[in-house]
Structure formats: structure tokens, C-alpha cells
Enzyme design. Structure first.
Site: not given
Ligand code: NAD
Ligand code: TYD
Length: 340
Positions: A128-130, A154, A158
């Protein structure tokens, strides 16, 4: 890739993106798909009910942390496409451990098993970009070489799984490809995420809970575009590489919510500003030049078309989300958003 891929183990295929990906693979390719999914609150076998009669599709209920099970499935696999995760930021703020167990430990078990998988040609890790953290207005979009600065439990879990993937490539030469995508929307998205939640609340004229002042920005991508990206990464991605995917579509949360209200012809005074999410990332935006150049991939859906198709799907599939709202999820929903 020169060697032929025949059998793919997909993890988390009963979730939002995984189920869209499996539908796409069975429609557009001839792969055998083994879907390993634990059926957590977010996993719904109904998402794939049309696939059950397809001889190329097998469902296995189980957890990715179960090494014996994973070993037995990976021994004949040509590729792994790893979607399984705890995926919701708000839940990770309430309880962190499931995120570490599934996203970190589960990924390590898959990677370790993949090392002993004689036919394995690719391990695609869906991230994810997060993991990059948060951007301020005007800062350039995230690139693959940027530092990882995750802010939520989260995104930290990741990022940890991304780093394990990198280590397995560097240390053992495992042919890992990492994809990082921005916020998805589309059919089968669990109604705790912004777009389906706002649609359902707007339809029944319940308040739409916008965190903070609603100026936070996300880069929205229609789920089908993410799935074509993952497929391109599987078939054309080079081992050890990272590919960003995004919709080149930055919108504030207020813009998204107002679009939904407009499409449903509902009043804007349903918008209710609520207490902000702790550590709320302000902005995400993806630079997708590398995927365009090296995978010949680009997003095909603009937001106007994608959001209209999404709303149409949720309108046509009312039983799908009503069943979710009346099941175990009801308690979580009522605690956060009030009586149904
Ligand atoms: P989701 O929550 O809808 O689905 C997750 C699936 O994984 C569910 O079917 C669940 O049952 C399964 N699962 C969870 N824990 C498991 C375990 N321990 N073992 C086996 N299965 C397990 O998630 P999603 O939105 O479809 O996201 C899929 C992947 O894409 C995730 O890795 C997520 O981090 C990533 N991603 C999501 C987005 C997004 O906008 N949703 C954006 C970028 C990346
Ligand atoms: P979300 O769908 O949870 O995705 P993520 O946090 O992974 O980006 O949220 C998208 C944006 O919408 C995020 O800025 C938080 C905001 N949001 C709300 O304002 N209200 C809500 O009820 C939810 C679920 C999200």
C-alpha cells in the site's frame, strides 16, 4: 517472464481486491487458482460464488500463518499473489495484534514456505501507499525509492511485511515483486471503508461521519485498475522490484462524500464532522511513472465513471451489504456509527 505460470496461490481471495482479482484472472487468463483465505469478518465466499463451478478454481479455508497448510499448497505453485491482510486503519488503532499476526507473521510464513517451493517463479506481495507515510500539500507524489515512514499500526505492519519481502529477495534470491497501491474503490468493498460506508449511510439518510474537517486527500483508483496492475506485476515484473499503482486522482474526503450525495440526490446536511482519527495521514499521492514505463500499465477508469459504476453495483447488490450489516459486523458498526 520466460517460464510459464500455470498454478497460482492467491491469499485473501475472498476479500475486496482479491475477489476482484480472481474474477479477472478466470475471465482473462487460463491459470489454475487456489484461494487460501481464513474468512475473517472481511472475507466473504459469496464474492466468488460464480467461480465455484469453474474447474480452475479451488477454495481452501485456512490461515496464512499455518505453515503446514501453506507448505502443502505452495509445493506445486508457480506463483503466489499475496493479498491476505488485516486492512482497516481504524481497527488497527483499536487493536494492533491481529495486524502483526497476519500481516507480519503470516507474510513471513508464506515467504519461508515459498523458499522450498520448487516451481515458484514469482511471489507478488500486494502492499500500500500508506507505507510511505503522509504528504503535505504540494509535496511530490511518492516514488518507489522513498523512505518508509508508516504512521498507523496498519501501515507499520504492511511496511514490516514489505521489508521481509525485500530481505527474502536479497538474502535468498526469492523472486519477490512488491506492488504498492493507493486507495481502491469498487464492487465487494467491505462497508467499513469510506466509499461504501458513505453510500449506505446516505441511502438511508443517516449522518455521514467525516473525520476532522474532511480536507484529507486520497489518490483514488478503481479496483479493476489495481487488479490489472497486479496481473502485470505478476507477468512482467522483475524480481526485487517495487511498482507503485495509483489512479492519478487526488480528492479530498469532502469531495468524495459530496459526489456520492450528488449521485444519490441526497442533501449535503447529512455530512457530520466527527472527531479526527488519531495520527490521521493528511495526503497520499502516487507517482506511477515506473509502472507505466516498465509494465506498460496505466489506470483506465476516471473517478466519474468508477464512482458511478460502484454506486450502481451497491444499488444492484443490496442483499450483499444488508447481510453484512445484519451479521457480526452490526455490533462494530453500531458502536462507531449508532443504531442501524
Ligand atoms: P480485505 O480486508 O477486504 O480482505 C482481506 C482478506 O484477507 C479477507 O478475505 C480475509 O478473510 C483474508 N485474511 C485476513 N487475515 C487472514 C489470514 N491470517 N489468513 C488468511 N486469510 C486472511 O482487504 P482488501 O481491501 O481486499 O486488501 C487486500 C490487500 O491489498 C491487503 O494486503 C491490503 O493491505 C492491500 N491494499 C488495499 C488497498 C485498499 O484500498 N483496500 C490499497 C492498497 C493495498
Ligand atoms: P479508509 O477508507 O478507512 O481508508 P484509509 O484510511 O486506508 O485511507 O478512509 C479513507 C479516508 O476517509 C481517510 O482519510 C479517513 C476518512 N474516513 C472518514 O472521514 N470517515 C469514515 O467513517 C471513514 C471510515 C474514513
Amino acid at each position: 517472464m520466460k517460464e510459464r505460470i500455470e498454478t497460482i496461490v492467491v491469499t485473501g481471495g475472498c476479500g475486496f481486491i482479491g475477489s476482484n482479482f480472481i474474477h479477472m484472472c478466470l475471465r482473462e487468463r487460463d491459470y489454475e487458482i487456489i484461494n487460501l483465505d481464513a474468512l475473517t469478518y472481511a472475507g466473504n465466499p459469496e464474492n466468488l460464488k460464480e467461480c465455484e463451478s469453474d474447474s480452475r478454481y479451488t477454495f481452501v479455508k485456512g490461515r496464512i500463518e499455518n505453515a503446514d497448510l501453506v507448505n502443502s499448497l505452495l509445493k506445486d505453485a508457480d506463483a503466489v499473489v499475496h493479498f491476505a491482510a488485516e486492512s482497516h486503519v481504524d481497527r488497527s488503532i483499536e487493536e494492533q495484534q491481529p495486524f502483526v499476526v497476519t500481516n507480519v507473521l503470516g507474510t513471513q510464513v508464506l515467504l519461508s514456505s515459498a523458499l522450498h517451493s520448487p516451481r515458484l517463479k514469482r511471489f507478488v506481495h500486494v502492499s500500500t501507499d500508506e507505507v510511505y507515510g503522509s504528504l503535505r500539500p504540494g509535496e511530490p507524489a511518492f516514488k518507489e525509492g522513498d523512505h518508509l515512514r508508516p504512521n498507523s499500526p496498519y501501515s507499520a505492519s504492511k511496511a514490516s511485511s514489505d521489508l521481509l519481502c525485500r530481505a527474502f529477495f536479497k538474502t535468498y534470491g526469492l523472486p519477490v515483486v512488491i506492488t504498492r497501491c493507493s486507495n481502491n474503490y469498487g464492487p465487494y468493498q467491505f462497508p467499513e471503508k469510506l466509499i461504501p460506508l458513505m453510500f449506505i449511510n446516505a441511502l438511508s439518510e443517516r449522518p455521514l461521519p467525516v473525520y476532522g474537517d474532511g480536507t484529507n486527500v486520497r489518490d483514488w483508483i478503481y479496483v479493476e485498475d489495481h487488479c490489472t496492475g497486479v496481473l502485470a506485476a505478476l507477468e512482467k515484473g522483475a524480481p526485487g522490484e517495487i511498482y507503485n499503482f495509483g489512479g492519478e486522482c487526488e480528492l479530498s474526503n469532502l469531495e468524495v462524500v459530496k459526489t456520492i450525495l450528488e449521485l444519490l440526490d441526497k442533501p449535503e446536511d447529512l455530512i457530520t464532522f466527527v472527531k479526527d482519527r488519531p495520527g490521521h495521514d493528511f495526503r497520499y499521492a502516487m507517482d506511477i511513472t515506473k509502472a507505466k514505463n516498465e509494465l506498460q500499465w496505466q489506470p483506465e477508469w476516471d473517478f466519474k465513471k468508477g464512482i458511478a459504476a460502484t454506486i450502481e453495483w451497491y444499488q444492484a447488490n443490496r442483499e450483499w451489504w444488508e447481510r453484512i450489516l445484519s451479521g457480526d459486523y452490526r455490533n462494530y458498526y453500531q458502536r462507531r456509527y449508532g443504531t442501524l
